[in-house]
Design a protein around this motif. Structure first.
Motif: not given
Length: 126
Positions: A30-32, A38-43, A65-70
């Motif tokens: 996310r940081l890279r 806030r942006t990632w949480a919304k996405r 949620i893990v799958a969505s983040a991946l």
């Protein structure tokens, strides 16, 4: 106490460590990408606190949620292989052990049959 809570409390230390590493790796991704929490949480469609728990490696965060983040980092394709039968070494080892046992049993049965065939018969001769 729910079953899920008990299961989470009984996670092996190595598994907890792997979840913490996954969370930290997601935070780095996310940081890279220079995206805020806030942006990632919304996405992801989650609260800010849920994303923070995910990045901390909290084992109670749902696999969805893990799958969505991946998915956000184009790594969700690996999920289909995590428990694929061809990578299940425990089952593969069991299959090999069963095959060896079957082979030994068949070899023993064959040896027993040869011994019976070679033994003199007990029938009386004229």
């Amino acid at each position: 106490m729910s079953k899920a809570t008990k299961a989470i409390q009984q996670l092996p230390p190595a598994t907890l460590g792997a979840l913490q590493k996954l969370g930290a790796d997601l935070a780095v991704a996310r940081l890279r990408r220079k995206e805020s929490l806030r942006t990632w949480a919304k996405r992801l469609g989650v609260s800010l606190s849920t994303l923070q728990r995910l990045e901390a490696g909290d084992p109670s965060v749902s696999i969805g949620i893990v799958a969505s983040a991946l998915w956000l980092i184009n790594r969700d394709g690996e999920l289909g292989n995590l428990a694929a039968p061809e990578h299940d070494l425990g089952a593969l080892n069991l299959n090999v052990r069963e095959a060896v046992e079957l082979g030994l049993a068949r070899a023993q049965a064959s040896a027993d049959a040869r011994m019976r065939a070679a033994a003199p018969s007990n029938s009386t001769q004229d």
